[in-house]
Scaffold this motif. Sequence first.
Motif, short mmCIF file in Angstrom:
data_model
loop_
_atom_site.label_atom_id
_atom_site.label_comp_id
_atom_site.label_asym_id
_atom_site.label_seq_id
_atom_site.Cartn_x
_atom_site.Cartn_y
_atom_site.Cartn_z
N GLU A 447 27.02 24.42 69.11
CA GLU A 447 27.54 24.06 67.79
C GLU A 447 27.41 25.24 66.82
N LEU A 448 26.28 25.94 66.86
CA LEU A 448 26.08 27.09 65.98
C LEU A 448 27.06 28.21 66.32
N ALA A 449 27.31 28.42 67.61
CA ALA A 449 28.24 29.47 68.04
C ALA A 449 29.65 29.19 67.53
N HIS A 450 30.08 27.94 67.66
CA HIS A 450 31.43 27.58 67.21
C HIS A 450 31.54 27.67 65.69
N LYS A 451 30.49 27.29 64.98
CA LYS A 451 30.51 27.41 63.52
C LYS A 451 30.58 28.87 63.07
N ALA A 452 29.92 29.75 63.83
CA ALA A 452 29.87 31.17 63.45
C ALA A 452 31.25 31.81 63.43
N VAL A 453 32.17 31.32 64.29
CA VAL A 453 33.50 31.94 64.37
C VAL A 453 34.54 31.19 63.55
N GLU A 454 34.13 30.18 62.80
CA GLU A 454 35.05 29.49 61.91
C GLU A 454 35.42 30.40 60.74
N PRO A 455 36.48 30.09 59.99
CA PRO A 455 36.93 30.98 58.90
C PRO A 455 35.83 31.41 57.94
N ASN A 456 34.91 30.52 57.62
CA ASN A 456 33.82 30.88 56.70
C ASN A 456 32.50 31.06 57.43
N GLY A 457 32.55 31.19 58.75
CA GLY A 457 31.34 31.35 59.55
C GLY A 457 30.75 32.74 59.43
N SER A 458 29.50 32.88 59.85
CA SER A 458 28.78 34.15 59.69
C SER A 458 29.46 35.30 60.43
N SER A 459 29.96 35.06 61.64
CA SER A 459 30.60 36.14 62.40
C SER A 459 31.89 36.58 61.75
N ASN A 460 32.62 35.63 61.17
CA ASN A 460 33.87 35.98 60.50
C ASN A 460 33.60 36.76 59.21
N GLU A 461 32.56 36.37 58.49
CA GLU A 461 32.20 37.10 57.28
C GLU A 461 31.73 38.52 57.62
N ASN A 462 30.97 38.65 58.72
CA ASN A 462 30.53 39.97 59.15
C ASN A 462 31.71 40.83 59.57
N PHE A 463 32.71 40.20 60.17
CA PHE A 463 33.89 40.96 60.59
C PHE A 463 34.63 41.53 59.38
N LYS A 464 34.65 40.81 58.28
CA LYS A 464 35.28 41.32 57.06
C LYS A 464 34.57 42.58 56.56
N ILE A 465 33.25 42.61 56.70
CA ILE A 465 32.50 43.81 56.32
C ILE A 465 32.90 44.98 57.22
N LEU A 466 33.03 44.69 58.51
CA LEU A 466 33.42 45.72 59.46
C LEU A 466 34.81 46.28 59.14
N VAL A 467 35.75 45.40 58.80
CA VAL A 467 37.10 45.85 58.45
C VAL A 467 37.03 46.80 57.26
#
Length: 475
Positions: A447-467
Amino acid sequence: MEDLVLTSGNHNNNGRSRPERHVAVFAFPSSSHPSLLLTLIRRLSSASPTTVFSFFNTAKFNRPVFSDFSSPDIRRYDISDGVPEGYVFRGKPQEDTNLFLAVAEEELRKGVKVAEADIGLKVSCLVVDAFYWFSGDMAEEMNVPWVSFWTAGACSLAAHVYTDLIRSKSSQIIKGSSAVPDEDEIVDFIPGFSKLRLSDLPSGVLFGNLESPFSTMLHKMGKNMAKATAVPINSFQQLDPNLTKNLSSELNNFLNIGPFNLITSTQNPPSEVDEFSCISWLESQEPRSVAYISFGTVCKPAPHELVAIAEALEEAKTPFLWSISNDSKKHFPEGFLERTTANGSGKVVPWAPQVQVLEHIAIGVFVTHGGWNSVLESVGAGVPMICRPLRGDQQINSWMVEKVWGIGVRIEGGSFTRRGTRCALEQVLSRDGSRKGFKERIEALKELAHKAVEPNGSSNENFKILVDVVTRVTL
């Protein structure tokens, strides 16, 4: 030795406007590394349509990852693998990798110059496999950001970042008079780990040939990574909060941006053809009853271990789907295939669509080598694991699976025996509390993994920093 070869799916922009940025990408020629880095670059390209990416790797590894992909914004460049013409391999450990490492820096430096002339733009950022520790010096000379991508988890990365500390502290843990650290010693001095067994550290940190080119590369990588502008990894921060917190204090922009398997399945649903009818066979099995067995394409347990797995499956009457090369089937016990196929309890295939298989409700356990991609795919599907690590980061991944996350077990004694394999199968597949505990814990992580890749999830937010890091023009 081959000269640099420039081969792109399309070097013509087809009327597109001239790109504003040029990012050089260095992939490492090893197993899944190139495909993971290309996955990241495709995401970055979608997020920054005015950027062109030059993707460097050897022809052997570039060929398969670009076989069904072409983009004018991601240009393939083949560099030499370092193997002299007429060279005869002697079967030495990591022989091909060592030959490549001897020429890698020179080839990549030369390649960047050729790509800049080809595209007509100076490189504004380096996005590289973390193994290329020397790319930090290149980025500094070019005055551009250096993005060091770690394809695996925080646990193995921490082992390399803290190699000097581990070696220093472990020198005080001497077994007898042999001046060798006790492999079974449980230690608590590695930041981010509450405890860890020394023998579960990746090879090259404390054990193995510490002077080999590959071990030296990893050591230099760990020492230099703090200079990187950003360190993205294929994981999600809720999986390892303590390690994430610690590494974030040591590294610039330490960014969990995965799991990639969930991101790609969301953006591009699995298109793999189930040519061996694995899914239709699973439809006939009871929920959470089947053991799925696969050790990837590189790692192979010894023949006697394959025999032990087969004997344990048959003895325990465990339904199974086994992905294994046709050549390895010759090691099975006599009559094993005929008996299990005839009664419908087993299916052996040379290849299986792993993500689809793991997501099927019939799968109750994944018997795996503990490679990072396999661990993430198992977490993403909510399937407990039985791990038999074979090399690289698989030891420390398996430690995390069993001792930290509690979502599986490692095979007793470190290798498959009939008794140990049967015990592990019964422990994970049994109807008692132990199975429930494994399932509850891995469902929570799923559940945590799937939430992380949602539009407002932690992994998606981190990806914006990377961009932002990658598209920042510093020239």
